[in-house]
Scaffold this motif. Structure first.
Motif, PDB file in Angstrom:
ATOM      1  N   VAL A  28      -0.911  17.112  -0.336  1.00  0.00           N
ATOM      2  CA  VAL A  28       0.123  16.376  -1.060  1.00  0.00           C
ATOM      3  C   VAL A  28       1.449  16.484  -0.308  1.00  0.00           C
ATOM      4  CG1 VAL A  28       1.436  16.268  -3.229  1.00  0.00           C
ATOM      5  CG2 VAL A  28      -1.031  16.604  -3.284  1.00  0.00           C
ATOM      6  N   LEU A  29       1.759  17.670   0.216  1.00  0.00           N
ATOM      7  CA  LEU A  29       2.980  17.856   1.000  1.00  0.00           C
ATOM      8  C   LEU A  29       2.961  16.996   2.260  1.00  0.00           C
ATOM      9  CD1 LEU A  29       5.631  19.542   1.211  1.00  0.00           C
ATOM     10  CD2 LEU A  29       4.319  21.139   2.624  1.00  0.00           C
ATOM     11  N   ALA A  30       1.837  16.941   2.931  1.00  0.00           N
ATOM     12  CA  ALA A  30       1.718  16.112   4.134  1.00  0.00           C
ATOM     13  C   ALA A  30       1.914  14.637   3.802  1.00  0.00           C
ATOM     14  CB  ALA A  30       0.361  16.338   4.795  1.00  0.00           C
ATOM     15  N   THR A  31       1.381  14.208   2.680  1.00  0.00           N
ATOM     16  CA  THR A  31       1.570  12.817   2.262  1.00  0.00           C
ATOM     17  C   THR A  31       3.046  12.516   2.031  1.00  0.00           C
ATOM     18  OG1 THR A  31      -0.596  12.824   1.209  1.00  0.00           O
ATOM     19  CG2 THR A  31       0.929  11.093   0.530  1.00  0.00           C
ATOM     20  N   GLY A  32       3.749  13.432   1.380  1.00  0.00           N
ATOM     21  CA  GLY A  32       5.183  13.252   1.161  1.00  0.00           C
ATOM     22  C   GLY A  32       5.963  13.238   2.455  1.00  0.00           C
ATOM     23  N   ALA A  33       5.567  14.075   3.403  1.00  0.00           N
ATOM     24  CA  ALA A  33       6.258  14.107   4.689  1.00  0.00           C
ATOM     25  C   ALA A  33       6.100  12.783   5.440  1.00  0.00           C
ATOM     26  CB  ALA A  33       5.736  15.267   5.537  1.00  0.00           C
ATOM     27  N   VAL A  34       4.936  12.177   5.330  1.00  0.00           N
ATOM     28  CA  VAL A  34       4.708  10.886   5.974  1.00  0.00           C
ATOM     29  C   VAL A  34       5.488   9.779   5.265  1.00  0.00           C
ATOM     30  CG1 VAL A  34       2.954   9.121   6.417  1.00  0.00           C
ATOM     31  CG2 VAL A  34       2.476  11.523   6.931  1.00  0.00           C
ATOM     32  N   LEU A  35       5.521   9.842   3.946  1.00  0.00           N
ATOM     33  CA  LEU A  35       6.159   8.769   3.166  1.00  0.00           C
ATOM     34  C   LEU A  35       7.690   8.822   3.186  1.00  0.00           C
ATOM     35  CD1 LEU A  35       3.907   8.687   0.002  1.00  0.00           C
ATOM     36  CD2 LEU A  35       4.122   6.904   1.736  1.00  0.00           C
ATOM     37  N   ARG A  36       8.277   9.979   3.480  1.00  0.00           N
ATOM     38  CA  ARG A  36       9.726  10.136   3.337  1.00  0.00           C
ATOM     39  C   ARG A  36      10.546   9.223   4.237  1.00  0.00           C
ATOM     40  NH1 ARG A  36       9.021  14.607   6.959  1.00  0.00           N
ATOM     41  NH2 ARG A  36      10.448  14.328   8.688  1.00  0.00           N
ATOM     42  N   SER A  37       9.934   8.700   5.277  1.00  0.00           N
ATOM     43  CA  SER A  37      10.688   7.847   6.195  1.00  0.00           C
ATOM     44  C   SER A  37      10.183   6.408   6.241  1.00  0.00           C
ATOM     45  CB  SER A  37      10.644   8.451   7.599  1.00  0.00           C
ATOM     46  OG  SER A  37       9.304   8.537   8.034  1.00  0.00           O
ATOM     47  N   ARG A  38       9.460   5.998   5.236  1.00  0.00           N
ATOM     48  CA  ARG A  38       8.943   4.621   5.180  1.00  0.00           C
ATOM     49  C   ARG A  38       9.992   3.688   4.594  1.00  0.00           C
ATOM     50  NH1 ARG A  38       3.435   3.608   6.878  1.00  0.00           N
ATOM     51  NH2 ARG A  38       2.725   5.703   7.346  1.00  0.00           N
ATOM     52  N   PRO A  39      10.582   2.825   5.397  1.00  0.00           N
ATOM     53  CA  PRO A  39      11.581   1.897   4.855  1.00  0.00           C
ATOM     54  C   PRO A  39      10.972   0.824   3.952  1.00  0.00           C
ATOM     55  CG  PRO A  39      11.185   1.436   7.172  1.00  0.00           C
ATOM     56  CD  PRO A  39      10.409   2.682   6.828  1.00  0.00           C
ATOM     57  N   SER A  40       9.665   0.644   4.016  1.00  0.00           N
ATOM     58  CA  SER A  40       9.009  -0.384   3.202  1.00  0.00           C
ATOM     59  C   SER A  40       8.936   0.000   1.725  1.00  0.00           C
ATOM     60  CB  SER A  40       7.600  -0.646   3.738  1.00  0.00           C
ATOM     61  OG  SER A  40       6.817   0.524   3.621  1.00  0.00           O
ATOM     62  N   ALA A  98       3.115   6.074  -2.622  1.00  0.00           N
ATOM     63  CA  ALA A  98       4.317   6.820  -3.017  1.00  0.00           C
ATOM     64  C   ALA A  98       4.278   7.178  -4.505  1.00  0.00           C
ATOM     65  CB  ALA A  98       5.565   6.017  -2.689  1.00  0.00           C
ATOM     66  N   VAL A  99       3.842   6.244  -5.328  1.00  0.00           N
ATOM     67  CA  VAL A  99       3.743   6.526  -6.767  1.00  0.00           C
ATOM     68  C   VAL A  99       2.682   7.601  -7.017  1.00  0.00           C
ATOM     69  CG1 VAL A  99       3.084   5.542  -8.996  1.00  0.00           C
ATOM     70  CG2 VAL A  99       4.608   4.273  -7.466  1.00  0.00           C
ATOM     71  N   ILE A 100       1.558   7.513  -6.331  1.00  0.00           N
ATOM     72  CA  ILE A 100       0.514   8.525  -6.463  1.00  0.00           C
ATOM     73  C   ILE A 100       1.040   9.878  -5.993  1.00  0.00           C
ATOM     74  CG2 ILE A 100      -1.740   9.266  -5.574  1.00  0.00           C
ATOM     75  CD1 ILE A 100      -2.520   6.266  -5.564  1.00  0.00           C
ATOM     76  N   MET A 151       0.817  -1.195   0.000  1.00  0.00           N
ATOM     77  CA  MET A 151       0.000   0.000   0.000  1.00  0.00           C
ATOM     78  C   MET A 151       0.863   1.262   0.000  1.00  0.00           C
ATOM     79  SD  MET A 151      -2.989   1.086  -0.121  1.00  0.00           S
ATOM     80  CE  MET A 151      -3.943   2.490   0.213  1.00  0.00           C
ATOM     81  N   SER A 152       1.974   1.238   0.740  1.00  0.00           N
ATOM     82  CA  SER A 152       2.861   2.402   0.796  1.00  0.00           C
ATOM     83  C   SER A 152       3.469   2.695  -0.569  1.00  0.00           C
ATOM     84  CB  SER A 152       3.980   2.180   1.807  1.00  0.00           C
ATOM     85  OG  SER A 152       3.465   2.170   3.104  1.00  0.00           O
ATOM     86  N   ARG A 153       3.786   1.640  -1.304  1.00  0.00           N
ATOM     87  CA  ARG A 153       4.383   1.837  -2.627  1.00  0.00           C
ATOM     88  C   ARG A 153       3.397   2.507  -3.595  1.00  0.00           C
ATOM     89  NH1 ARG A 153       8.985  -1.854  -4.010  1.00  0.00           N
ATOM     90  NH2 ARG A 153       9.700  -2.602  -2.003  1.00  0.00           N
TER      91      ARG A 153
END
Length: 95
Positions: free
Chosen positions: A50-62, A6-8, A1-3
């Motif tokens: 969109v910025l908030a989504t990027g901030a959450v995703l930036r540290s996802r090791p998955s 991230a693409v979106i 789901m994270s991937r």
């Protein structure tokens, strides 16, 4: 789901950049710049989630190395775009 998210997100950043270019090229109509103002307002309303989504995703090791790198690059680009447009807005609206 994270991937998938991230693409979106990356596609959203590209969409914001394209929208900024298109809005920048808009000309004012006869009764003022209301249409351009509404377009920029809508752009800003979309920019922050969109910025908030990027901030959450930036540290996802998955995400994996490559997608994590692209996500961080997109976040940096989005931040730079927002700061640059804010600087232009402030410089043109202060007298």
């Amino acid at each position: 789901m994270s991937r998938v998210l991230a693409v979106i997100y990356v596609l959203g950043v590209v969409g914001l950049a394209v929208a900024a270019i298109l809005i920048w090229r808009l000309r004012c109509e006869n009764f003022g710049c209301i249409g351009v103002g509404v377009a920029w307002f809508t752009w800003v309303v979309v920019f922050f989630p969109v910025l908030a989504t990027g901030a959450v995703l930036r540290s996802r090791p998955s995400l994996g190395k490559m997608l994590l790198f692209v996500t961080r690059l997109a976040l940096g680009s989005q931040t730079a775009l927002g700061v640059a447009l804010l600087a232009v807005w402030v410089s043109t609206n202060t007298a």
